[in-house]
Design an enzyme around this catalytic site. Structure first.
Site, short mmCIF file in Angstrom:
data_model
loop_
_atom_site.label_atom_id
_atom_site.label_comp_id
_atom_site.label_asym_id
_atom_site.label_seq_id
_atom_site.Cartn_x
_atom_site.Cartn_y
_atom_site.Cartn_z
N GLU A 10 58.23 89.26 63.27
CA GLU A 10 57.77 90.01 62.08
C GLU A 10 56.52 89.36 61.53
OE1 GLU A 10 60.50 88.74 58.62
OE2 GLU A 10 61.38 87.91 60.43
N LYS A 40 53.86 87.39 59.33
CA LYS A 40 53.94 86.31 58.34
C LYS A 40 53.04 86.71 57.19
CE LYS A 40 53.78 81.32 57.82
NZ LYS A 40 52.90 81.16 56.69
N ASP A 69 50.97 86.57 53.85
CA ASP A 69 50.25 85.49 53.18
C ASP A 69 50.38 85.68 51.67
OD1 ASP A 69 48.74 83.28 52.88
OD2 ASP A 69 46.84 84.19 53.47
N TYR A 106 62.84 88.94 53.55
CA TYR A 106 63.03 88.54 54.95
C TYR A 106 64.03 87.40 55.15
CZ TYR A 106 59.45 85.21 53.44
OH TYR A 106 58.75 84.26 52.74
N LYS A 124 50.61 81.41 64.49
CA LYS A 124 49.46 81.71 63.62
C LYS A 124 48.37 82.46 64.38
CE LYS A 124 49.98 79.91 59.64
NZ LYS A 124 49.48 78.69 59.29
N CYS A 142 31.39 50.40 51.75
CA CYS A 142 31.97 51.48 50.96
C CYS A 142 30.93 51.97 49.95
CB CYS A 142 33.21 50.96 50.23
SG CYS A 142 33.86 52.11 49.02
N CYS A 184 32.38 50.92 46.20
CA CYS A 184 32.51 49.55 45.68
C CYS A 184 31.65 48.56 46.45
CB CYS A 184 33.96 49.11 45.69
SG CYS A 184 34.62 48.82 47.34
N CYS A 236 37.48 51.22 53.78
CA CYS A 236 36.93 50.28 52.79
C CYS A 236 37.92 49.13 52.65
CB CYS A 236 36.77 51.00 51.46
SG CYS A 236 36.72 49.92 50.04
N CYS A 255 38.28 48.49 44.68
CA CYS A 255 37.57 49.76 44.88
C CYS A 255 38.09 50.81 43.91
CB CYS A 255 37.76 50.24 46.32
SG CYS A 255 36.89 51.78 46.61
S1 IVH Z 1 61.04 82.79 57.02
C1 IVH Z 1 63.64 78.97 56.67
N1 IVH Z 1 59.56 84.91 57.32
O1 IVH Z 1 55.87 81.27 55.32
C2 IVH Z 1 62.48 79.86 56.92
N2 IVH Z 1 58.67 83.11 56.05
O2 IVH Z 1 55.41 78.60 56.42
C3 IVH Z 1 62.20 80.76 55.78
N3 IVH Z 1 56.48 83.54 55.10
O3 IVH Z 1 57.58 79.46 52.86
C4 IVH Z 1 60.92 81.44 55.91
N4 IVH Z 1 56.24 85.59 55.88
O4 IVH Z 1 56.57 81.72 52.21
C5 IVH Z 1 59.64 83.68 56.79
N5 IVH Z 1 58.39 86.88 57.60
C6 IVH Z 1 58.47 85.67 57.09
C7 IVH Z 1 57.44 85.11 56.31
C8 IVH Z 1 57.58 83.82 55.81
C9 IVH Z 1 55.69 84.63 55.15
C10 IVH Z 1 56.12 82.29 54.40
C11 IVH Z 1 57.17 81.75 53.47
C12 IVH Z 1 57.44 80.35 53.93
C13 IVH Z 1 56.22 80.06 54.73
C14 IVH Z 1 56.53 79.04 55.79
#
Ligand code: IVH
Length: 718
Positions: free
Chosen positions: A127, A129, A131, A238, A326, A432, A435, A456, A462
């Site tokens: 699914e 991710k 942002d 999710y 990612k 440095c 300092c 340093c 420092c």
């Molecule tokens: S699952 C235990 N699913 O990504 C795992 N996270 O890098 C719970 N996020 O803190 C997270 N989309 O804020 C999950 N489809 C998705 C997500 C997601 C965004 C974010 C979430 C988490 C962060 C982790």
């Protein structure tokens, strides 16, 4: 004053409109007097009462909120502190993967950990991710009770009032929902809403926002929920936290239940079984990315079956059953105007490229890290050439800048054809810049390799190191003192006034006392108001008691991050015990030293660094002054409930047949046991499988109790 006021509930709309206009003018008048350092006409309390009245009327008549209302002031950072909520289950983050191979490794690691699962028999969900900001929303008796931000994963901020303004989030769950439900997901701002908001800001001649994520975060952190309401925030469910009953036994099933309960869930979620299908879906989402009305930065894969998730369990911060794949970072061309050196908390000299401002993936970038002297030269950590021809980076060069997520932008490559004739190679400083002490590259004793970091040698002399240490000390995962940000620390650190200066961490806690007897009042200083000074002192006082792991992390011992600090707190229990043991470990042999090294997760480099910290009299002196002001709370005994192995130290050896080694270790730790790599007098149990050798001999020699895998299983209850 209060006597003449009509109670807010009794105000007519017209009366409210008139009063809001009066309040806006009156509060603006007092603000002007106050900020103009003039003699204020009213007391703090009366001023606060005016603001409260304004807020109360606005809450009653949201349509009457004026653009010049004190609650709408642009740039007014959230003024107060949110209450804290401890999550019933911690909110974890995800491990990142970047390449197809990483994803293959992830899938392989799941199979390896579980052992004996036929190929393609494990389903994964994939699914987007999102942002945005993660949020945990708790329902009790099917009614929305609280909503909390992730915070440090253990405790977050109570933003219930703000979350209630998000229409997509149901305030009630259907009859068949369990009694206690925590739905987790991402709060975000749609790209279209973000663009509309910025267009409006621009039309009003106001500062525009940087990106949807930051705007969503800012909107959510408004103490005044009306501001949140005016920004359109959205949500995708999710994940979950505490559930009194599980309504499904797969990830996919859970999300489907959330959908039925009225939560928005992401339509691009799929359930897939092979790495090929997973990668194909990743590419598909990548193609759609630009057309989606929300920002995403990757694709999340999760093991679908919840029983398998439970077996896989967690590492210190992230689940073994999930990963975030990612998207590649975004890049752009710009020019290096200057190279500056920043001196960090541990003395590391980091070169920073000052760039001609450029937009990369919607964010303006003006600085990029150049990492270290070798990186500027085009040499990698193992001496390899990191740019195709190994060329260096010079002031005046046109470079490719890359930004990925929240990471500091990087300079990837140089466009040699565009190098100006007069560009000269960068001369990395030998002292440095702050300092003047010698700056050196240490040699690794074991490998004989030169460290990539130039450091340093000034230590406490420092001021850059001292100042950075204070910034670390007050940071989110350390003392988390609201109101002491970078700017304020700079100010206090640089102040020469004995009633204002903060040069070491303990000075933070004596500031209020020093202020009481001084004429150099903080509240008369530009940038600090009466209210903010009071809040700052409250925030400082609130940290006079602090969890031991945070205290240890805040000390800023090199190599001791949050995870190590937690291990130390758990292992030693109290600060007194910890400090005593570290001093006893100083000769780097003997029982205290061995005990430190036996902590799973603490290696020799880390152990040596901790011991060095405690050898330095100046460190001990600062800590001792700190302990006059602050009390670290003893760490909770790590024993979890009533498991017979809680608090015991276990060593696994030989080959295990019922579990993989990783799973055995994770299970034991989950029950509160410590898993060690070697057998000592402190070992309680040795679980020996076929082929066990020297560890088994040692256990027999020391009289440690030895058991088979089956006996161990019987002990921990199957
Ligand atoms: S699952 C235990 N699913 O990504 C795992 N996270 O890098 C719970 N996020 O803190 C997270 N989309 O804020 C999950 N489809 C998705 C997500 C997601 C965004 C974010 C979430 C988490 C962060 C982790």
């Amino acid at each position: 004053m209060a006597d003449e006021l009509i109670p807010v509930e009794k105000l007519t709309e017209d009366a409210a409109r008139v009063e809001l206009q009066r309040l806006a003018a009156e509060i603006a008048h007092h603000d002007a007097l106050y900020h103009g350092k003039d003699q204020p006409e009213i007391s703090d309390a009366d001023y606060d009462a005016l603001k409260r009245r304004n807020d109360a009327i606005e809450a009653q008549f949201p349509t009457l909120v004026r653009t010049d209302s004190p609650s709408q002031r642009v740039g007014a950072a959230p003024t107060g502190v949110f209450a804290q909520i401890t999550h019933a289950r911690p909110m974890l983050s995800l491990d990142n993967t970047f390449s197809d191979e990483d994803v293959q490794d992830f899938v392989a690691s799941v199979y390896r950990f579980l052992g004996q699962m036929p190929d393609n028999s494990i389903a994964f969900t994939a699914e987007p991710k999102i942002d945005g900001l993660s949020m945990s929303i708790r329902y009790e008796g099917r009614k929305l009770k609280t909503a909390a931000t992730r915070g440090d994963g253990t405790t977050g901020e109570n933003v219930t009032a703000n979350i209630l303004t998000i229409k997509e989030i149901p305030t009630e769950l259907p009859e068949d929902a369990p009694d206690v439900v925590e739905v987790r997901g991402e709060v975000y701002m749609a790209k279209s809403d973000f663009l509309a908001l910025n267009a409006q800001m621009e039309a009003e001649g106001k500062q525009t926002y940087v990106n949807p994520r930051n705007t969503a975060a800012g909107s959510l952190r408004q103490l005044d929920a009306k501001v949140t309401a005016s920004r359109k925030l959205r949500f995708f469910a999710y994940a979950w936290g505490e559930m009194s009953e599980m309504p499904a036994d797969t990830q996919h099933g859970m999300v489907e239940v959330f959908r039925r309960w009225g939560f928005p869930v992401n339509p691009l979620t799929r359930r897939l079984t092979s790495v090929e299908e997973i990668l194909a879906h990743y590419r598909e989402i990548g193609l759609q990315r630009a057309d989606l009305d929300y920002d995403i930065d990757g694709v999340v894969y999760k093991v679908d079956r919840l029983d398998l998730q439970a077996r896989l369990g967690f590492r210190s911060r992230s689940p073994r059953w999930a990963t975030a794949h990612k998207f590649p970072a975004e890049q752009a061309f710009t020019r290096v105007e200057k190279i500056d050196i920043q001196v960090g908390r541990t003395g590391a000299l980091t070169p920073v490229a000052r760039l001609e401002p450029i937009t990369v993936g919607g964010v303006v970038v003006t600085n990029a890290t150049l990492h270290n002297a070798d990186y500027i030269l085009g040499i990698g950590n193992s001496g390899e050439r990191i740019r195709p021809e190994g060329h260096d980076i010079r002031v005046g060069d046109t470079v490719i800048v890359q930004r990925a997520g929240d990471v500091i932008p990087q300079v990837l490559d140089v466009v040699l054809e565009k190098r100006p004739d007069d560009a000269v190679a960068y001369d990395f400083p030998k002292t440095c810049p702050v300092c003047g002490s010698h700056a050196v590259r240490e040699r690794n004793e074991k490998t004989g390799k030169l460290d990539s970091v130039t450091r340093c040698t000034g230590g406490f002399v420092c001021s850059a190191q001292a100042k950075e240490h204070i910034k670390h000390f007050v940071s989110r995962n350390a003392f988390d003192i609201e109101g002491l940000g970078t700017k304020q620390v700079d100010f206090f650190f640089e102040s020469e006034d004995p009633a204002l200066m903060i040069r070491t961490a303990p000075d933070i806690f004596t500031l209020k006392k020093r202020q009481e007897t001084s004429l150099a009042k903080l509240e008369n200083i530009e940038g600090f108001g009466r209210v903010s000074v009071r809040k700052l002192f409250d925030a400082i006082d609130a940290r006079r008691e602090i969890a031991l792991n945070r205290f240890i992390f805040a000390l800023g011992i090199r190599h001791v991050g949050e995870t190590t600090a937690k291990l130390l707190a758990r292992s030693y229990g109290s600060y007194a015990h910890f400090s005593e043991a570290m001093q006893a470990a100083a000769p780097k042999f003997g029982e205290a030293w061995n005990e430190l090294n036996a902590i799973e997760g603490i290696g020799e480099v880390v152990a040596a660094s901790i011991v060095e910290f405690f050898k330095e009299p100046r460190n001990l002196e600062v800590v001792s002054r700190l302990l006059d002001e602050v009390t670290p709370q003893d760490a909770e005994a790590q024993a979890v409930g009533d498991s017979p192995v809680a608090g015991k130290t276990v060593v696994f050896t030989g080959s295990l047949e019922r579990f993989t080694r990783d799973e055995a270790k994770a299970r034991a730790e989950g029950l509160g046991a410590k898993v060690a790599g070697s057998v000592s007098k402190k070992t309680d149990y040795v679980v020996a499988g076929p082929g066990a050798g020297s560890k088994l001999d040692k256990a027999r020699e020391l009289g440690v109790s030895v058991m088979t895998e089956d006996e161990w299983l019987a002990l921990i209850g199957g």
